[in-house]
Design a protein around this motif. Sequence first.
Motif, PDB file in Angstrom:
ATOM      1  N   ASP A  68      15.021   8.797  33.479  1.00  0.00           N
ATOM      2  CA  ASP A  68      13.795   9.250  32.828  1.00  0.00           C
ATOM      3  C   ASP A  68      13.270  10.413  33.667  1.00  0.00           C
ATOM      4  O   ASP A  68      12.560  10.209  34.664  1.00  0.00           O
ATOM      5  CB  ASP A  68      12.779   8.104  32.772  1.00  0.00           C
ATOM      6  N   GLN A 119      18.117   6.603  41.813  1.00  0.00           N
ATOM      7  CA  GLN A 119      18.470   6.283  40.433  1.00  0.00           C
ATOM      8  C   GLN A 119      19.170   4.918  40.384  1.00  0.00           C
ATOM      9  O   GLN A 119      19.998   4.627  41.243  1.00  0.00           O
ATOM     10  CB  GLN A 119      19.395   7.349  39.858  1.00  0.00           C
ATOM     11  N   PRO A 120      18.875   4.107  39.371  1.00  0.00           N
ATOM     12  CA  PRO A 120      19.557   2.815  39.228  1.00  0.00           C
ATOM     13  C   PRO A 120      20.946   3.013  38.623  1.00  0.00           C
ATOM     14  O   PRO A 120      21.201   2.708  37.451  1.00  0.00           O
ATOM     15  CB  PRO A 120      18.624   2.032  38.302  1.00  0.00           C
ATOM     16  N   ALA A 158      22.850   0.096  36.882  1.00  0.00           N
ATOM     17  CA  ALA A 158      22.303  -0.232  35.565  1.00  0.00           C
ATOM     18  C   ALA A 158      22.657   0.836  34.537  1.00  0.00           C
ATOM     19  O   ALA A 158      22.937   0.525  33.370  1.00  0.00           O
ATOM     20  CB  ALA A 158      20.777  -0.391  35.655  1.00  0.00           C
ATOM     21  N   ILE A 159      22.658   2.103  34.941  1.00  0.00           N
ATOM     22  CA  ILE A 159      23.017   3.191  34.031  1.00  0.00           C
ATOM     23  C   ILE A 159      24.466   3.045  33.581  1.00  0.00           C
ATOM     24  O   ILE A 159      24.793   3.169  32.398  1.00  0.00           O
ATOM     25  CB  ILE A 159      22.783   4.553  34.717  1.00  0.00           C
ATOM     26  N   GLN A 218      24.825   0.069  31.224  1.00  0.00           N
ATOM     27  CA  GLN A 218      24.252   0.340  29.907  1.00  0.00           C
ATOM     28  C   GLN A 218      25.174   1.223  29.080  1.00  0.00           C
ATOM     29  O   GLN A 218      25.265   1.070  27.858  1.00  0.00           O
ATOM     30  CB  GLN A 218      22.887   1.021  30.057  1.00  0.00           C
ATOM     31  N   HIS A 257      18.543   5.658  26.346  1.00  0.00           N
ATOM     32  CA  HIS A 257      18.254   4.626  27.339  1.00  0.00           C
ATOM     33  C   HIS A 257      17.906   5.339  28.636  1.00  0.00           C
ATOM     34  O   HIS A 257      18.780   5.790  29.366  1.00  0.00           O
ATOM     35  CB  HIS A 257      19.463   3.707  27.521  1.00  0.00           C
ATOM     36  N   ARG A 258      16.607   5.456  28.887  1.00  0.00           N
ATOM     37  CA  ARG A 258      16.125   6.190  30.054  1.00  0.00           C
ATOM     38  C   ARG A 258      15.680   5.195  31.128  1.00  0.00           C
ATOM     39  O   ARG A 258      14.913   4.273  30.863  1.00  0.00           O
ATOM     40  CB  ARG A 258      14.945   7.077  29.672  1.00  0.00           C
ATOM     41  N   PHE A 259      16.147   5.404  32.342  1.00  0.00           N
ATOM     42  CA  PHE A 259      15.856   4.493  33.437  1.00  0.00           C
ATOM     43  C   PHE A 259      14.907   5.129  34.443  1.00  0.00           C
ATOM     44  O   PHE A 259      15.029   6.309  34.772  1.00  0.00           O
ATOM     45  CB  PHE A 259      17.152   4.081  34.140  1.00  0.00           C
ATOM     46  N   GLU A 260      13.974   4.326  34.941  1.00  0.00           N
ATOM     47  CA  GLU A 260      12.990   4.818  35.899  1.00  0.00           C
ATOM     48  C   GLU A 260      13.551   4.754  37.315  1.00  0.00           C
ATOM     49  O   GLU A 260      14.175   3.768  37.699  1.00  0.00           O
ATOM     50  CB  GLU A 260      11.717   3.979  35.813  1.00  0.00           C
TER      51      GLU A 260
END
Length: 341
Positions: free
Chosen positions: A163, A297-298, A301-302, A305, A325-328
């Motif tokens: 994100d 950055q995760p 998880a990225i 996903q 799918h945006r990751f914080e």
Amino acid sequence: MPRRATIIEVAREAGASKTSVSRYFAGERDKLSPALCKRIAAAALRLDYRPNQMARGLKAGRSRLIGMLVADIRNPFSVAVMHGVERACREQGLALLVCNTDNDPELERTHLALMSSYQVEGLVINASGSPDAELQALTGQGLPLVLLDRELSAVQADLVGLDNTRALDLALDHLAEQGYAELLYLSEPPERASPRRERLAHFQAGLATRRLSGEAYTMSGSDKELQRAIKAFLTRSGLERSGNTPRALLCANGAVTLAATRALQRLGVRLGETGLMGIDELDWCALIAPGITTLAQPTEAIGRQAVASLLANSVSQTAVEPRQHRFEPRLIARGSTRLTG
């Protein structure tokens, strides 16, 4: 190279038919007697027989391969996400085929053709060019596709990545809270990748709302040019205000953070007194005294996903609207953004 044993040789050794041996290795052992299964297993062990899973999968209409194209395999982000993709594939009984495009659009097209020839069951692509026509052809054939990190406006596919808006908000808020008033944003050429454009645009938009002043510098030359640009930023009088206001560098990714760290070391700059912050957490960031502040950055998880999106699209019987799918990121605050004195 030793010759590989064949399925016919295993059948002869086990006193079984070729069909029975084929069923054994295809997972249809419930159709065989326990005694026959034991004989086949023992024969395969004696002959060191290993079935050709690629040929078996293609015969069944499934390769069990997931393809992944990365723009630069040397990039720590790419490696970390790849690890998440591979683990998720392994858990699903899939194998991962990785190609490095080396930021070369022509090589990217070559690798896309290679992926198609291997009949991959899904594709994760971190685009280096704009292979819109090639990807549209693949999706038109029913191949599930996920875009990693970089958008392609003409390609209808799920996007998985950071994100970027939230990342820049976190970075600017942290630097402002720490007392830095003038910022230099360092980036690789933004026109080559959509995340770079997003991050630069939000940096510029976010300055005024936080009463910060700043400018951006695009790294396209030598290390010495970067060093001169940083020195000029740090030594001239206030950009929009008088006095010696605290200044900081904000780096768009890990590669930029490394280049900026080297330049600051050569200039003899004391971190903290001059702030330094980077997007992407790298192992060495905790080792450079007093520690470099990052946005992690995760990546696991990225990567997971990306595989989940591929599998979801592969089982869908109807067209699915592409999703993002945006990751914080996670803020890891260290001494490089702590004003001293």
